[in-house]
Design a protein around this motif. Sequence first.
Motif, PDB file in Angstrom:
ATOM      1  N   LEU A  14       0.830  -1.208   0.000  1.00  0.00           N
ATOM      2  CA  LEU A  14       0.000   0.000   0.000  1.00  0.00           C
ATOM      3  C   LEU A  14       0.862   1.254   0.000  1.00  0.00           C
ATOM      4  O   LEU A  14       1.728   1.406   0.862  1.00  0.00           O
ATOM      5  CB  LEU A  14      -0.887   0.040   1.246  1.00  0.00           C
ATOM      6  CG  LEU A  14      -2.255  -0.571   1.176  1.00  0.00           C
ATOM      7  CD1 LEU A  14      -2.986  -0.358   2.497  1.00  0.00           C
ATOM      8  CD2 LEU A  14      -3.071  -0.022   0.030  1.00  0.00           C
ATOM      9  N   ASP A  15       0.616   2.120  -0.931  1.00  0.00           N
ATOM     10  CA  ASP A  15       1.207   3.458  -0.894  1.00  0.00           C
ATOM     11  C   ASP A  15       0.170   4.336  -0.205  1.00  0.00           C
ATOM     12  O   ASP A  15      -0.740   4.878  -0.836  1.00  0.00           O
ATOM     13  CB  ASP A  15       1.497   3.951  -2.315  1.00  0.00           C
ATOM     14  CG  ASP A  15       2.124   5.332  -2.333  1.00  0.00           C
ATOM     15  OD1 ASP A  15       2.052   6.034  -1.305  1.00  0.00           O
ATOM     16  OD2 ASP A  15       2.666   5.713  -3.378  1.00  0.00           O
ATOM     17  N   ARG A  16       0.274   4.436   1.109  1.00  0.00           N
ATOM     18  CA  ARG A  16      -0.741   5.128   1.896  1.00  0.00           C
ATOM     19  C   ARG A  16      -0.857   6.603   1.528  1.00  0.00           C
ATOM     20  O   ARG A  16      -1.941   7.177   1.547  1.00  0.00           O
ATOM     21  CB  ARG A  16      -0.458   4.946   3.385  1.00  0.00           C
ATOM     22  CG  ARG A  16      -0.762   3.542   3.868  1.00  0.00           C
ATOM     23  CD  ARG A  16      -0.181   3.276   5.261  1.00  0.00           C
ATOM     24  NE  ARG A  16      -0.720   2.052   5.836  1.00  0.00           N
ATOM     25  CZ  ARG A  16      -0.297   0.829   5.537  1.00  0.00           C
ATOM     26  NH1 ARG A  16       0.679   0.670   4.638  1.00  0.00           N
ATOM     27  NH2 ARG A  16      -0.831  -0.222   6.101  1.00  0.00           N
ATOM     28  N   ALA A  44      -0.401   7.907  -1.446  1.00  0.00           N
ATOM     29  CA  ALA A  44      -1.141   8.003  -2.703  1.00  0.00           C
ATOM     30  C   ALA A  44      -2.626   7.763  -2.479  1.00  0.00           C
ATOM     31  O   ALA A  44      -3.468   8.453  -3.052  1.00  0.00           O
ATOM     32  CB  ALA A  44      -0.591   6.997  -3.717  1.00  0.00           C
ATOM     33  N   VAL A  45      -2.960   6.791  -1.633  1.00  0.00           N
ATOM     34  CA  VAL A  45      -4.368   6.526  -1.343  1.00  0.00           C
ATOM     35  C   VAL A  45      -5.010   7.760  -0.702  1.00  0.00           C
ATOM     36  O   VAL A  45      -6.113   8.164  -1.071  1.00  0.00           O
ATOM     37  CB  VAL A  45      -4.533   5.284  -0.437  1.00  0.00           C
ATOM     38  CG1 VAL A  45      -5.973   5.145   0.039  1.00  0.00           C
ATOM     39  CG2 VAL A  45      -4.090   4.018  -1.174  1.00  0.00           C
ATOM     40  N   GLU A  55       6.078   1.694   2.226  1.00  0.00           N
ATOM     41  CA  GLU A  55       5.811   0.853   1.061  1.00  0.00           C
ATOM     42  C   GLU A  55       7.087   0.126   0.639  1.00  0.00           C
ATOM     43  O   GLU A  55       8.165   0.723   0.581  1.00  0.00           O
ATOM     44  CB  GLU A  55       5.307   1.723  -0.083  1.00  0.00           C
ATOM     45  CG  GLU A  55       5.055   0.949  -1.348  1.00  0.00           C
ATOM     46  CD  GLU A  55       4.884   1.864  -2.547  1.00  0.00           C
ATOM     47  OE1 GLU A  55       4.196   1.445  -3.485  1.00  0.00           O
ATOM     48  OE2 GLU A  55       5.444   2.973  -2.552  1.00  0.00           O
ATOM     49  N   LEU A  57       7.494  -2.730  -2.332  1.00  0.00           N
ATOM     50  CA  LEU A  57       6.942  -3.687  -3.291  1.00  0.00           C
ATOM     51  C   LEU A  57       7.777  -4.963  -3.359  1.00  0.00           C
ATOM     52  O   LEU A  57       7.230  -6.055  -3.476  1.00  0.00           O
ATOM     53  CB  LEU A  57       6.828  -3.056  -4.669  1.00  0.00           C
ATOM     54  CG  LEU A  57       5.765  -1.960  -4.805  1.00  0.00           C
ATOM     55  CD1 LEU A  57       5.825  -1.337  -6.186  1.00  0.00           C
ATOM     56  CD2 LEU A  57       4.387  -2.524  -4.530  1.00  0.00           C
ATOM     57  N   VAL A  77      -6.659   1.630  -3.771  1.00  0.00           N
ATOM     58  CA  VAL A  77      -6.059   0.434  -3.163  1.00  0.00           C
ATOM     59  C   VAL A  77      -5.758  -0.596  -4.247  1.00  0.00           C
ATOM     60  O   VAL A  77      -4.682  -1.207  -4.258  1.00  0.00           O
ATOM     61  CB  VAL A  77      -6.994  -0.154  -2.078  1.00  0.00           C
ATOM     62  CG1 VAL A  77      -6.511  -1.528  -1.616  1.00  0.00           C
ATOM     63  CG2 VAL A  77      -7.096   0.805  -0.889  1.00  0.00           C
ATOM     64  N   ARG A 127      -5.037  -0.088  -7.392  1.00  0.00           N
ATOM     65  CA  ARG A 127      -3.849   0.329  -8.158  1.00  0.00           C
ATOM     66  C   ARG A 127      -2.567   0.033  -7.382  1.00  0.00           C
ATOM     67  O   ARG A 127      -1.577  -0.432  -7.953  1.00  0.00           O
ATOM     68  CB  ARG A 127      -3.938   1.817  -8.497  1.00  0.00           C
ATOM     69  CG  ARG A 127      -4.847   2.126  -9.671  1.00  0.00           C
ATOM     70  CD  ARG A 127      -4.702   3.560 -10.147  1.00  0.00           C
ATOM     71  NE  ARG A 127      -5.142   4.541  -9.169  1.00  0.00           N
ATOM     72  CZ  ARG A 127      -6.416   4.907  -8.981  1.00  0.00           C
ATOM     73  NH1 ARG A 127      -7.372   4.362  -9.720  1.00  0.00           N
ATOM     74  NH2 ARG A 127      -6.728   5.799  -8.075  1.00  0.00           N
ATOM     75  N   ALA A 128      -2.592   0.305  -6.077  1.00  0.00           N
ATOM     76  CA  ALA A 128      -1.403   0.061  -5.256  1.00  0.00           C
ATOM     77  C   ALA A 128      -1.077  -1.431  -5.212  1.00  0.00           C
ATOM     78  O   ALA A 128       0.079  -1.836  -5.404  1.00  0.00           O
ATOM     79  CB  ALA A 128      -1.624   0.609  -3.845  1.00  0.00           C
ATOM     80  N   TRP A 129      -2.082  -2.257  -4.984  1.00  0.00           N
ATOM     81  CA  TRP A 129      -1.841  -3.701  -4.861  1.00  0.00           C
ATOM     82  C   TRP A 129      -1.488  -4.343  -6.187  1.00  0.00           C
ATOM     83  O   TRP A 129      -0.758  -5.339  -6.223  1.00  0.00           O
ATOM     84  CB  TRP A 129      -3.055  -4.377  -4.242  1.00  0.00           C
ATOM     85  CG  TRP A 129      -3.163  -4.156  -2.757  1.00  0.00           C
ATOM     86  CD1 TRP A 129      -2.244  -3.545  -1.945  1.00  0.00           C
ATOM     87  CD2 TRP A 129      -4.247  -4.532  -1.921  1.00  0.00           C
ATOM     88  NE1 TRP A 129      -2.706  -3.526  -0.655  1.00  0.00           N
ATOM     89  CE2 TRP A 129      -3.919  -4.125  -0.605  1.00  0.00           C
ATOM     90  CE3 TRP A 129      -5.455  -5.169  -2.148  1.00  0.00           C
ATOM     91  CZ2 TRP A 129      -4.765  -4.345   0.480  1.00  0.00           C
ATOM     92  CZ3 TRP A 129      -6.302  -5.395  -1.075  1.00  0.00           C
ATOM     93  CH2 TRP A 129      -5.962  -4.985   0.230  1.00  0.00           C
ATOM     94  N   ARG A 147       0.544  -3.451  -8.369  1.00  0.00           N
ATOM     95  CA  ARG A 147       1.995  -3.406  -8.595  1.00  0.00           C
ATOM     96  C   ARG A 147       2.720  -4.548  -7.897  1.00  0.00           C
ATOM     97  O   ARG A 147       3.846  -4.874  -8.225  1.00  0.00           O
ATOM     98  CB  ARG A 147       2.547  -2.048  -8.156  1.00  0.00           C
ATOM     99  CG  ARG A 147       2.008  -0.922  -9.033  1.00  0.00           C
ATOM    100  CD  ARG A 147       2.414   0.456  -8.546  1.00  0.00           C
ATOM    101  NE  ARG A 147       1.995   0.640  -7.167  1.00  0.00           N
ATOM    102  CZ  ARG A 147       2.714   1.270  -6.238  1.00  0.00           C
ATOM    103  NH1 ARG A 147       3.883   1.782  -6.538  1.00  0.00           N
ATOM    104  NH2 ARG A 147       2.270   1.390  -5.023  1.00  0.00           N
TER     105      ARG A 147
END
Length: 199
Positions: free
Chosen positions: A21-23, A25-26, A58, A60, A93, A95-97, A99
């Motif tokens: 999660l890019d918190r 960005a969310v 984050e 990845l 969420v 979009r973040a996941w 990746r």
Amino acid sequence: GLPTRNPLADARVRQALSLALDRGAVASEALAGTARPTSQMTVPAVFGHDASLPPPRESLAEARRLLAQAGQARLELEVLRSRGGSGRTEAAVARAWARAGVSLRERVVDDVSAEAEAGRFQVVVQGYGCSTGDGGEALGFLFHGRQGNEWGAFNYGGYRQPEVDRLTERSLASLDPVQRLELLRRALRRVSQDYPVLP
């Protein structure tokens, strides 16, 4: 329908989803900058908030490693969305996941809470406000093992950690604010290690 084996029962998968999660960005994409990344279900103004718990960073690469280790390198999860909701948070969420190799399949329902209460869900994106300003409320409602209507009213995932239950109950029974603060923080730290929710 949902798979018979729940991939989220594996703590490595939950941790991976947190790391993916890019918190920031969310918060900016879905919530128009009205939210800040956090590590817990209490905000700094709530009694019991533990400022020593920073929001997870984050990663990845680590998320992918954990998913592969758990045998879930390509994971598809179902997310509930309210028929009247915008879906912006769920999309951010997703979009973040994505990746990290996790895809979300959306199921639109009339009442997300009713579906979650019945256990017909894998992922629910919901807000929670601590109306009393006391972290014992969040711990009692969200993380305490369910016991009638008294405990765990919003513990939809069935999280059960006896240490958290014990600390929560002790904190709510104590009249000493210093002791209560320490008990609440210990409980929140323990919850943060298990990833039953991803703040």
